[in-house]
Design an enzyme around this catalytic site. Structure first.
Site: not given
Length: 84
Positions: A8-9
Site C-alpha cells: 500500500c503506502h
C-alpha cells in the site's frame, strides 16, 4: 541484502530511505510519482490490486487485497515456500 516487504503506502518509507533506486516496485497507485522520483521503476499492479511484485529481495504490493499473494511471495524470498 535483507528481505524487505512493503504494501500500500509502505513503499513511501522505502522512498524516503532512498532504497528504491534501480528497483522495480509497486504500491497504492497514488504513490507512483513519489516512488519514481525516488528512482524506483513502477510495476503496474493487477486490475484487482491483488498481485505482488518481486525484485530480488524486495516484495511489494498495492493494497490489502494482495495480502495472500504478497505474503506468499515474501515467504518464498525468505526461503519458506507455501503450498496451496
Amino acid at each position: 541484502g535483507k528481505p524487505i516487504a512493503a504494501i500500500c503506502h509502505g513503499p513511501q518509507i522505502l522512498a524516503a530511505a532512498d532504497v528504491l533506486r534501480g528497483k522495480s516496485c509497486c504500491g497504492y497507485p497514488a504513490v507512483r510519482p513519489e516512488l519514481q522520483v525516488a528512482g524506483g521503476q513502477w510495476a503496474e499492479p493487477s486490475p484487482g490490486l491483488d498481485s505482488a511484485h518481486v525484485d530480488g529481495n524486495l516484495v511489494t504490493a498495492a493494497a490489502w487485497t494482495a495480502h495472500p499473494a504478497w505474503m506468499r511471495a515474501f515467504l518464498e524470498v525468505l526461503g519458506t515456500p507455501v503450498g496451496v
